[in-house]
Design a protein around this motif. Sequence first.
Motif, PDB file in Angstrom:
ATOM      1  N   GLU A 152      -2.231   4.716   7.647  1.00 19.97           N
ATOM      2  CA  GLU A 152      -1.089   4.074   8.294  1.00 19.97           C
ATOM      3  C   GLU A 152      -0.398   3.083   7.359  1.00 19.97           C
ATOM      4  O   GLU A 152       0.798   2.814   7.488  1.00 19.97           O
ATOM      5  N   LYS A 153      -1.182   2.519   6.436  1.00 17.15           N
ATOM      6  CA  LYS A 153      -0.635   1.608   5.444  1.00 17.15           C
ATOM      7  C   LYS A 153      -1.269   1.891   4.088  1.00 17.15           C
ATOM      8  O   LYS A 153      -2.444   2.250   4.007  1.00 17.15           O
ATOM      9  N   ILE A 154      -0.481   1.731   3.036  1.00 17.95           N
ATOM     10  CA  ILE A 154      -0.981   1.905   1.672  1.00 17.95           C
ATOM     11  C   ILE A 154      -1.014   0.532   1.006  1.00 17.95           C
ATOM     12  O   ILE A 154       0.021  -0.145   0.931  1.00 17.95           O
ATOM     13  N   PRO A 155      -2.190   0.077   0.552  1.00 23.99           N
ATOM     14  CA  PRO A 155      -2.293  -1.278  -0.009  1.00 23.99           C
ATOM     15  C   PRO A 155      -1.698  -1.395  -1.404  1.00 23.99           C
ATOM     16  O   PRO A 155      -1.605  -0.412  -2.150  1.00 23.99           O
ATOM     17  N   THR A 156      -1.324  -2.619  -1.756  1.00 25.44           N
ATOM     18  CA  THR A 156      -0.898  -2.931  -3.117  1.00 25.44           C
ATOM     19  C   THR A 156      -2.081  -3.528  -3.875  1.00 25.44           C
ATOM     20  O   THR A 156      -3.123  -3.840  -3.286  1.00 25.44           O
ATOM     21  N   PHE A 157      -1.926  -3.723  -5.178  1.00 26.40           N
ATOM     22  CA  PHE A 157      -2.996  -4.331  -5.977  1.00 26.40           C
ATOM     23  C   PHE A 157      -3.318  -5.737  -5.459  1.00 26.40           C
ATOM     24  O   PHE A 157      -4.487  -6.126  -5.382  1.00 26.40           O
ATOM     25  N   ASN A 158      -2.268  -6.493  -5.122  1.00 24.51           N
ATOM     26  CA  ASN A 158      -2.497  -7.850  -4.608  1.00 24.51           C
ATOM     27  C   ASN A 158      -3.291  -7.826  -3.309  1.00 24.51           C
ATOM     28  O   ASN A 158      -4.182  -8.654  -3.086  1.00 24.51           O
ATOM     29  N   GLN A 159      -2.955  -6.871  -2.447  1.00 22.88           N
ATOM     30  CA  GLN A 159      -3.661  -6.765  -1.166  1.00 22.88           C
ATOM     31  C   GLN A 159      -5.124  -6.350  -1.359  1.00 22.88           C
ATOM     32  O   GLN A 159      -6.013  -6.793  -0.633  1.00 22.88           O
ATOM     33  N   ASN A 172      -3.485   4.332  -3.637  1.00 24.99           N
ATOM     34  CA  ASN A 172      -4.238   5.139  -2.679  1.00 24.99           C
ATOM     35  C   ASN A 172      -5.741   4.961  -2.913  1.00 24.99           C
ATOM     36  O   ASN A 172      -6.229   5.214  -4.020  1.00 24.99           O
ATOM     37  N   ILE A 173      -6.446   4.515  -1.892  1.00 23.24           N
ATOM     38  CA  ILE A 173      -7.902   4.365  -1.970  1.00 23.24           C
ATOM     39  C   ILE A 173      -8.538   5.548  -1.254  1.00 23.24           C
ATOM     40  O   ILE A 173      -8.105   5.934  -0.173  1.00 23.24           O
ATOM     41  N   LYS A 174      -9.558   6.115  -1.860  1.00 26.93           N
ATOM     42  CA  LYS A 174     -10.249   7.249  -1.252  1.00 26.93           C
ATOM     43  C   LYS A 174     -10.790   6.867   0.134  1.00 26.93           C
ATOM     44  O   LYS A 174     -11.421   5.813   0.279  1.00 26.93           O
ATOM     45  N   ALA A 198      -9.409  -9.107  12.006  1.00 27.62           N
ATOM     46  CA  ALA A 198      -8.132  -8.766  11.368  1.00 27.62           C
ATOM     47  C   ALA A 198      -8.365  -8.019  10.059  1.00 27.62           C
ATOM     48  O   ALA A 198      -7.642  -7.062   9.738  1.00 27.62           O
ATOM     49  N   THR A 199      -9.391  -8.436   9.319  1.00 27.12           N
ATOM     50  CA  THR A 199      -9.718  -7.771   8.053  1.00 27.12           C
ATOM     51  C   THR A 199     -10.176  -6.335   8.301  1.00 27.12           C
ATOM     52  O   THR A 199      -9.753  -5.405   7.603  1.00 27.12           O
ATOM     53  N   ILE A 200     -11.009  -6.154   9.310  1.00 26.30           N
ATOM     54  CA  ILE A 200     -11.497  -4.811   9.644  1.00 26.30           C
ATOM     55  C   ILE A 200     -10.344  -3.924  10.123  1.00 26.30           C
ATOM     56  O   ILE A 200     -10.275  -2.731   9.794  1.00 26.30           O
ATOM     57  N   GLU A 201      -9.428  -4.525  10.861  1.00 29.51           N
ATOM     58  CA  GLU A 201      -8.266  -3.760  11.348  1.00 29.51           C
ATOM     59  C   GLU A 201      -7.418  -3.251  10.188  1.00 29.51           C
ATOM     60  O   GLU A 201      -6.949  -2.106  10.189  1.00 29.51           O
ATOM     61  N   ILE A 202      -7.243  -4.101   9.170  1.00 29.68           N
ATOM     62  CA  ILE A 202      -6.475  -3.686   7.985  1.00 29.68           C
ATOM     63  C   ILE A 202      -7.166  -2.522   7.280  1.00 29.68           C
ATOM     64  O   ILE A 202      -6.523  -1.542   6.887  1.00 29.68           O
ATOM     65  N   LEU A 203      -8.481  -2.606   7.125  1.00 32.49           N
ATOM     66  CA  LEU A 203      -9.233  -1.533   6.476  1.00 32.49           C
ATOM     67  C   LEU A 203      -9.120  -0.230   7.269  1.00 32.49           C
ATOM     68  O   LEU A 203      -8.980   0.863   6.685  1.00 32.49           O
ATOM     69  N   ASN A 204      -9.164  -0.334   8.578  1.00 34.74           N
ATOM     70  CA  ASN A 204      -9.027   0.862   9.416  1.00 34.74           C
ATOM     71  C   ASN A 204      -7.654   1.507   9.229  1.00 34.74           C
ATOM     72  O   ASN A 204      -7.535   2.746   9.211  1.00 34.74           O
ATOM     73  N   LYS A 205      -6.628   0.688   9.096  1.00 37.44           N
ATOM     74  CA  LYS A 205      -5.279   1.210   8.870  1.00 37.44           C
ATOM     75  C   LYS A 205      -5.166   1.868   7.495  1.00 37.44           C
ATOM     76  O   LYS A 205      -4.497   2.884   7.329  1.00 37.44           O
TER      77      LYS A 205
END
Length: 389
Positions: A40-47, A7-9, A28-35
């Motif tokens: 809407e999505k929780i990132p992994t360490f790799n992501q 979880n990122i603040k 696409a990168t900005i869209e991922i950050l917005n999610k």
Amino acid sequence: MAGVSVNIKPEIIKWILHVIQFEDVTDATIEILNKWQAGEKIPTFNQIEDMSRKTNIPFGYFFLDKPPIEKYSIVDYRTINSVNITEPSRELMEIVDLMTDIQEWMVEYVIENGQEELEYVGSIENTTNIQVAVNDIRKRLEIDIDWYANTKNIGEAFRFLKKKIENVNVLVMISGIVGNNTHRKLNIDEFRAFTLVNKYVPLIFINSCDSETGKIFSIVHELVHVWIGENSFYNVPMDVNNISHRTEQFCNSVAAELLIPTEKFLEKWEENNKEEIDKIDTIAKSFRCSKYVVVRKALDNKKINQSTYEQIVTKLRKEFIEWKKKHKENKSIGGDYYRNLASKIDKRFIMALARSASEGKVQYTEVYRLTNTNRKTFEKLLDEMGGVN
């Protein structure tokens, strides 16, 4: 751990989105950050590692509770295309960090080797008589009033001045990219040059993405800042007429007089019978400098009126916009790689690093970090520069 979700603040993601708004980041990168920000999505360490590479945001920043405070006092930030910018780009920050590290290393080296403070650093003020300042700089650099007459073109004139400036122990570093990454070009709309003033090792950095005429004006403008003893972040377009900052006005005036001595300018103007725009082009080539400097000189000496000045500057502005478009499309540097590299890194710095490394006073890993090289590249760079002397 790589597959574990993190979880990122939200305020961290908001800060990242703000910082990269003027960066070369895909939609696409900005869209991922917005999610990520919306949950809407929780990132992994790799992501997160992948996102760090794509945005050039340090990996550790993603795990902070609050956005970092990155202070770069050298960046007296103005605007880019009339848009107010509150943060410098990641590219600029990394370049400033590296140049600061280089300067700090070099200061320690020269003090250890007995160099005293450079007396000319901070020797004048922005109220000093222009001609007095010009004469002092000419004398120190050991150049004649018509030094440009012995050069064949603008490139040779720049190299001549660069060498003279390096001879008085100013470090001159040049690059148009971050490290060796050709995809991370330095934006000339953001900055043309900057200067880190130090009594032992003043450092001038030139953005090589600028035009040849832009670079020669920048290096002289920044040199005047060294004489004043004041750090400089130079991002004022060449076509700006009214500059309110007293020090910038002074540096521009001294630089213009060093490049185009008034008495020589008047001689050239009177002996040339061409139309004004053609006359300005011819004179600029004679003095190996920008047409902007010539047209300003003509206005200041009442050879053209304000209306003519503005018409010519408008034309020059359009020419520069076209030049930038072509320059951006041309990604090939060309020429010998090591010769190009040697022309951009101050030789005195490289030789100091080589001596210190051979004596065991600095680790080679640090040498390679400060020069963005590896063992093979550094050795060939030394050979190109004539070896350790």
